[in-house]
Design a protein around this motif. Structure first.
Motif, PDB file in Angstrom:
ATOM      1  N   GLU A 157      17.502  14.876  15.513  1.00 14.51           N
ATOM      2  CA  GLU A 157      16.214  14.183  15.481  1.00 14.51           C
ATOM      3  C   GLU A 157      16.398  12.782  14.923  1.00 14.51           C
ATOM      4  OE1 GLU A 157      13.315  16.359  13.325  1.00 14.51           O
ATOM      5  OE2 GLU A 157      13.432  18.144  14.607  1.00 14.51           O
ATOM      6  N   THR A 158      15.646  11.834  15.455  1.00 10.49           N
ATOM      7  CA  THR A 158      15.728  10.450  14.999  1.00 10.49           C
ATOM      8  C   THR A 158      14.329   9.897  14.740  1.00 10.49           C
ATOM      9  OG1 THR A 158      17.744  10.074  16.298  1.00 10.49           O
ATOM     10  CG2 THR A 158      16.554   8.123  15.532  1.00 10.49           C
ATOM     11  N   GLU A 159      14.147   9.296  13.587  1.00  9.11           N
ATOM     12  CA  GLU A 159      12.906   8.605  13.236  1.00  9.11           C
ATOM     13  C   GLU A 159      13.249   7.148  12.925  1.00  9.11           C
ATOM     14  OE1 GLU A 159      11.293  10.613   9.869  1.00  9.11           O
ATOM     15  OE2 GLU A 159      10.984  12.511  10.929  1.00  9.11           O
ATOM     16  N   VAL A 160      12.403   6.236  13.375  1.00  7.33           N
ATOM     17  CA  VAL A 160      12.637   4.817  13.139  1.00  7.33           C
ATOM     18  C   VAL A 160      11.402   4.216  12.479  1.00  7.33           C
ATOM     19  CG1 VAL A 160      13.167   2.578  14.157  1.00  7.33           C
ATOM     20  CG2 VAL A 160      14.160   4.657  15.145  1.00  7.33           C
ATOM     21  N   TYR A 161      11.625   3.535  11.349  1.00 10.95           N
ATOM     22  CA  TYR A 161      10.549   2.836  10.639  1.00 10.95           C
ATOM     23  C   TYR A 161      10.883   1.349  10.568  1.00 10.95           C
ATOM     24  CZ  TYR A 161       9.159   7.460   8.905  1.00 10.95           C
ATOM     25  OH  TYR A 161       8.764   8.764   8.810  1.00 10.95           O
ATOM     26  N   GLU A 162       9.874   0.511  10.774  1.00  6.77           N
ATOM     27  CA  GLU A 162      10.032  -0.923  10.618  1.00  6.77           C
ATOM     28  C   GLU A 162       8.887  -1.445   9.756  1.00  6.77           C
ATOM     29  OE1 GLU A 162      11.914  -2.633  14.682  1.00  6.77           O
ATOM     30  OE2 GLU A 162      10.024  -1.544  14.936  1.00  6.77           O
ATOM     31  N   VAL A 163       9.202  -2.393   8.893  1.00 12.59           N
ATOM     32  CA  VAL A 163       8.183  -2.972   8.014  1.00 12.59           C
ATOM     33  C   VAL A 163       8.360  -4.488   7.986  1.00 12.59           C
ATOM     34  CG1 VAL A 163       7.223  -3.082   5.684  1.00 12.59           C
ATOM     35  CG2 VAL A 163       8.129  -0.905   6.550  1.00 12.59           C
ATOM     36  N   MET A 164       7.289  -5.211   8.243  1.00 14.27           N
ATOM     37  CA  MET A 164       7.288  -6.663   8.091  1.00 14.27           C
ATOM     38  C   MET A 164       6.143  -7.055   7.173  1.00 14.27           C
ATOM     39  SD  MET A 164       5.172  -8.676  11.008  1.00 14.27           S
ATOM     40  CE  MET A 164       4.460  -9.637   9.667  1.00 14.27           C
ATOM     41  N   ALA A 165       6.278  -8.197   6.548  1.00 15.24           N
ATOM     42  CA  ALA A 165       5.208  -8.724   5.690  1.00 15.24           C
ATOM     43  C   ALA A 165       5.060 -10.210   5.964  1.00 15.24           C
ATOM     44  CB  ALA A 165       5.526  -8.478   4.215  1.00 15.24           C
ATOM     45  N   HIS A 166       3.822 -10.660   5.940  1.00 14.05           N
ATOM     46  CA  HIS A 166       3.537 -12.087   6.076  1.00 14.05           C
ATOM     47  C   HIS A 166       2.418 -12.423   5.116  1.00 14.05           C
ATOM     48  CE1 HIS A 166       1.880 -15.857   7.689  1.00 14.05           C
ATOM     49  NE2 HIS A 166       3.082 -16.058   8.190  1.00 14.05           N
ATOM     50  N   GLY A 167       2.659 -13.448   4.309  1.00 17.16           N
ATOM     51  CA  GLY A 167       1.650 -13.796   3.321  1.00 17.16           C
ATOM     52  C   GLY A 167       1.409 -15.283   3.211  1.00 17.16           C
ATOM     53  N   LYS A 168       0.202 -15.608   2.829  1.00 19.38           N
ATOM     54  CA  LYS A 168      -0.184 -16.972   2.478  1.00 19.38           C
ATOM     55  C   LYS A 168      -0.699 -16.915   1.049  1.00 19.38           C
ATOM     56  CE  LYS A 168      -1.735 -17.706   7.257  1.00 19.38           C
ATOM     57  NZ  LYS A 168      -2.893 -18.013   8.139  1.00 19.38           N
ATOM     58  N   LYS A 169      -1.252 -17.973   0.568  1.00 18.35           N
ATOM     59  CA  LYS A 169      -1.794 -17.969  -0.779  1.00 18.35           C
ATOM     60  C   LYS A 169      -2.983 -17.013  -0.848  1.00 18.35           C
ATOM     61  CE  LYS A 169      -3.755 -20.981  -4.334  1.00 18.35           C
ATOM     62  NZ  LYS A 169      -4.222 -22.360  -4.649  1.00 18.35           N
ATOM     63  N   ASP A 170      -2.862 -15.992  -1.659  1.00 15.13           N
ATOM     64  CA  ASP A 170      -3.950 -15.048  -1.915  1.00 15.13           C
ATOM     65  C   ASP A 170      -4.353 -14.194  -0.718  1.00 15.13           C
ATOM     66  OD1 ASP A 170      -4.067 -16.045  -4.505  1.00 15.13           O
ATOM     67  OD2 ASP A 170      -5.564 -17.544  -3.986  1.00 15.13           O
ATOM     68  N   GLU A 171      -3.505 -14.043   0.294  1.00 17.80           N
ATOM     69  CA  GLU A 171      -3.830 -13.150   1.405  1.00 17.80           C
ATOM     70  C   GLU A 171      -2.566 -12.866   2.207  1.00 17.80           C
ATOM     71  OE1 GLU A 171      -6.363 -14.736   4.451  1.00 17.80           O
ATOM     72  OE2 GLU A 171      -5.565 -16.759   4.249  1.00 17.80           O
ATOM     73  N   GLY A 172      -2.649 -11.850   3.056  1.00 21.85           N
ATOM     74  CA  GLY A 172      -1.507 -11.530   3.893  1.00 21.85           C
ATOM     75  C   GLY A 172      -1.617 -10.145   4.495  1.00 21.85           C
ATOM     76  N   ILE A 173      -0.585  -9.769   5.263  1.00 21.87           N
ATOM     77  CA  ILE A 173      -0.552  -8.451   5.902  1.00 21.87           C
ATOM     78  C   ILE A 173       0.830  -7.822   5.755  1.00 21.87           C
ATOM     79  CG2 ILE A 173      -2.348  -8.923   7.616  1.00 21.87           C
ATOM     80  CD1 ILE A 173      -0.063  -9.366   9.664  1.00 21.87           C
ATOM     81  N   ILE A 174       0.835  -6.509   5.786  1.00 23.10           N
ATOM     82  CA  ILE A 174       2.054  -5.722   5.947  1.00 23.10           C
ATOM     83  C   ILE A 174       1.878  -4.897   7.217  1.00 23.10           C
ATOM     84  CG2 ILE A 174       3.400  -3.777   5.086  1.00 23.10           C
ATOM     85  CD1 ILE A 174       3.021  -4.779   2.294  1.00 23.10           C
ATOM     86  N   VAL A 175       2.878  -4.950   8.095  1.00 23.23           N
ATOM     87  CA  VAL A 175       2.849  -4.158   9.327  1.00 23.23           C
ATOM     88  C   VAL A 175       3.975  -3.154   9.274  1.00 23.23           C
ATOM     89  CG1 VAL A 175       2.981  -4.194  11.841  1.00 23.23           C
ATOM     90  CG2 VAL A 175       1.908  -6.112  10.633  1.00 23.23           C
ATOM     91  N   MET A 176       3.643  -1.886   9.481  1.00 20.76           N
ATOM     92  CA  MET A 176       4.653  -0.837   9.504  1.00 20.76           C
ATOM     93  C   MET A 176       4.561  -0.086  10.824  1.00 20.76           C
ATOM     94  SD  MET A 176       5.386   2.344   6.937  1.00 20.76           S
ATOM     95  CE  MET A 176       3.805   3.121   7.236  1.00 20.76           C
ATOM     96  N   THR A 177       5.691   0.066  11.516  1.00 22.10           N
ATOM     97  CA  THR A 177       5.735   0.881  12.718  1.00 22.10           C
ATOM     98  C   THR A 177       6.513   2.155  12.445  1.00 22.10           C
ATOM     99  OG1 THR A 177       7.797  -0.022  13.645  1.00 22.10           O
ATOM    100  CG2 THR A 177       5.762  -1.241  14.079  1.00 22.10           C
TER     101      THR A 177
END
Length: 203
Positions: A157-177
């Motif tokens: 079995e194989t599982e794949v996780y990816e995580v990216m983050a992007h931020g500005k001053k006082d805000e941002g997002i994290i994306v996880m697949t």
């Protein structure tokens, strides 16, 4: 066929099986029930008119911080975790998909590695072998971001996780697949690839 008097408004009355007439179209003040991807012949001013209701194959998730594309087979769900943290999810029935956490009061870039550790530690503890394959990705909006990638394998079995983050001053997002069924046609791989190809950060 064009009618100058025709004004059409769509009202979503339910979300259920597409074959059911879960939508109401109002034409010139009169309501008609219709199913998604269905056709109805209705009389308007004595003339028979065919009305069809369809959903675009590819839809746009348009947020004030980012935008991305997804297919009509998947639904977007949103939940407010805290007053300044919103979670957006797109998932398949098999558990693959993506999660976006949007932060409104701080830059979440420092949480990227911690997020990856959190989502993989249980599998590693169970006995999965973990291999890191981090890479750089250029978004459609021009930014180059670092994507953390973990490939976990266990007894075929194989599982794949990816995580990216992007931020500005006082805000941002994290994306996880999460691709929980690598090689299985459940729509997860296509969803993730479409997201990566279309993800754009707004200025």
């Amino acid at each position: 066929m064009k009618y100058n008097y025709l004004f059409i408004a769509l009202f979503f009355v339910a979300t259920s099986v597409n074959a059911q007439k879960d939508y109401v179209i109002t034409v010139d003040g009169k309501d008609y029930e219709i199913a998604l991807d269905g056709n109805e012949d209705v009389k308007i001013k004595g003339k028979l008119v065919n009305i069809a209701l369809k959903k675009k194959d590819t839809l746009l998730l348009d947020d004030d911080y980012f935008e991305l594309k997804y297919t009509k087979q998947h639904k977007v769900s949103r939940v407010e975790i805290e007053s300044d943290i919103e979670q957006i999810m797109l998932m398949t029935a098999g558990g693959s998909g993506l999660i976006i956490q949007k932060y409104g009061s701080f830059n979440p870039s420092m949480l990227q590695e911690m997020m990856m550790n959190e989502v993989t530690k249980e599998s590693v503890s169970y006995g999965y072998n973990l291999k890191r394959e981090d890479y750089d990705k250029e978004l459609s909006s021009g930014e180059t971001i670092k994507v953390l990638k973990s490939v976990l394998t266990y007894k075929g079995e194989t599982e794949v996780y990816e995580v990216m983050a992007h931020g500005k001053k006082d805000e941002g997002i994290i994306v996880m697949t999460m691709n929980m069924n690598l090689g299985v046609e459940d729509g997860g791989e296509d969803m993730i690839q479409l997201m990566w190809n279309s993800l754009s950060i707004k200025p």
